[in-house]
Design an enzyme around this catalytic site. Sequence first.
Site, PDB file in Angstrom:
ATOM      1  CD  GLU A 200      -2.715  -0.813   2.695  1.00 24.45           C
ATOM      2  OE1 GLU A 200      -2.309  -0.050   3.592  1.00 24.45           O
ATOM      3  OE2 GLU A 200      -3.708  -1.545   2.820  1.00 24.45           O
ATOM      4  NE  ARG A 292     -11.445  -8.571  17.049  1.00 26.77           N
ATOM      5  CZ  ARG A 292     -10.895  -7.392  17.254  1.00 26.77           C
ATOM      6  NH1 ARG A 292     -11.467  -6.535  18.063  1.00 26.77           N
ATOM      7  NH2 ARG A 292      -9.782  -7.026  16.658  1.00 26.77           N
TER       8      ARG A 292
END
Length: 669
Positions: A200, A292
């Site tokens: 990236e 989560r």
Amino acid sequence: MFSKILIANRGEIACRVIKTARKMGISTVAVYSDADANALHVTMADEAIYLGPSASKESYLVAEKVINAALKTGAQAIHPGYGFLSENAEFCRMCADNNIVFIGPPVGAIEAMGSKSAAKTIMEKANVPLVPGYHGDDQSPIIIKQAADDMGYPVLLKAAAGGGGKGMRQVWSENEFDEALAGAKRESLSSFGDDHMLVEKYLTKPRHVEIQVFCDNFGNAVYLFERDCSVQRRHQKVIEEAPAPGMSEALRAQMGESAIKSAQAIGYQGAGTVEFLLDEDGSFYFMEMNTRLQVEHPVTEMISGQDLVEWQLRVASNEPLPCAQDELKINGHAFEARIYAEDPNNDFLPATGKLTYLLPPQESEHVRVDTGVRQGDEVSVFYDPMIAKLIVWDENREKALQRLSKSLMEYRVKGVTTNIDFLYNLASAQPFKNAELDTGFIEKHQDLLFPDTTVDLKEKLPICALYLVLKQAQDAANAAKHSNDPNSPWHTTNAWRANEGNVHRFEVVCNEQTHCVEVSQIQRSNETHYQVKALGITRQCQGHIINDQLFAVVDGHRMTATIADNQQQYSLFSQDGVTHFSKVDYAQAQQDEDSNENALTAPMNGTIIDLLVDAEQAVEKDQPLLIMEAMKMEHTIRAPQAGIVNEFYYQAGDLVDGGSVLLDFKGDA
Ligand code: ADP
């Protein structure tokens, strides 16, 4: 709604989930390992099932054991907390196979977000903005390097299977690339058994801003605003806050909608977090989605007034979301500081030990302490060394930050090294107050966060000495007030000594250095003045103490400081950080030495291995009397002097608590 759930976790998050379940009238089942047999989460739950040895791979990470515990107790659903099995697709599948509801997203969503590369491919298709880069399947080094060259340096290599910052490398120029790629691959292979990489563009001053999303099973989705988690050490969050400072309504809506789009792209249900990098120019890029409940969810709860665990339980039991987007409002500002047993001055190395003294700040509508430990508990080598999460709320950032500093001042922990001072320094650093946030904050402000404590002792030592003298006077005055003879000369506090004048001479340990100080007391009309001589400088002082505040005048400089008394180990909190000090108490030191000499007590919790002499047998000084084992090491208890053992209080095989007297010893006169 479920009538009984199992919490497949430990520590603060297990306690946190139990609190909401209890509020909703749901019974709870805890699970535990050897190390956690008496842990807080076990005592809070209605039932608890033993899983196995302390190492998590033999207990909390064994999916079959957790499933069996749920089946045995009739729990209808499992809350996985965070970490452990929370993002394990196989565990989620096993729950379904056994007709147990997994309180989390569907298997497909966990799988889709399991690889950073695959996640980026999905998000690209859903038109969610990505950091420019390459996340293709062709893993030949030439292709990856070409992508890096094309986008220009610096770049960031990441392991597709990565997490916790592992398999990550910054590359600043073309000629560093090959070596960095090889290194990142090696690290990724050893950590995750996979060396698939992506690359990236490396943003040099981004903020980490994440969006809390929630989806139900009926196609409804909302975002509960953002959290700014830019303050990180080793790519791990330290302080989180909500809302993100300086966030415009327009950007918030844009990021929120992008996050919902990300969640919907993978058929999400339940609580999730979409992490973005926010660049200086206001551009934001998808980084990953955590499937989560996050550690830092309480800051969202504090500003939204919602209980996210309750939302999770409702969604998992097939209820619709409790609120629509337009019913959600931001109220005030919240911070979370993670209190860790670790040493910030030693590269944040985790610390272990017994929490011999633990006094968190008082909880209120402004202060929340999420913890899984009590005084006397052990921070062990087996699990994350987090002691607590300190969460504060107030109507705006400035007030909330003041609450954070104050609560950190009030947090008392003894027995293990903690990061509380470091957090206090962070909370009081001017750039943090100014919200000059980016992910390089800690590195950039080393000087403020790790101040050279020796430099300013010239300023601090006289204040500490003055406090000790004033405190002694105050204690003596209090004692006199409560005695039968308040006028007794034994209560005087002016350090009178024959032929010495009105002088206190004592040693102060200040930031681990011991210095001698001399304080002369001078009475002028009704006022007591002090002349404090330390480090070769004499200062004219006055002062008084009200509760934990010291009001002092030092050479004409008026100041106020907060002093925390942690069992006669004092901390002085000022705008530029914390100073620790105590008075050297020779009487106590001597007493410790004396009692050590005859201290036939267990040095820590452990097991008696063997008694080496008979009762009433004469023994020599230093003769081994008893062997015990603690923390996998043997400790020999020896005779402090020649004498006899009158009686042993334990036998081989007995468990003993640290500090227990092991035997009755009588020395030869
Ligand atoms: P992990 O899953 O290993 O924790 P993440 O992808 O979540 O890794 O990134 C962790 C942190 O690394 C981020 O919070 C951010 O500080 C930094 N980071 C990640 N990607 C970039 C990037 N492209 N440019 C700059 N910093 C980044």
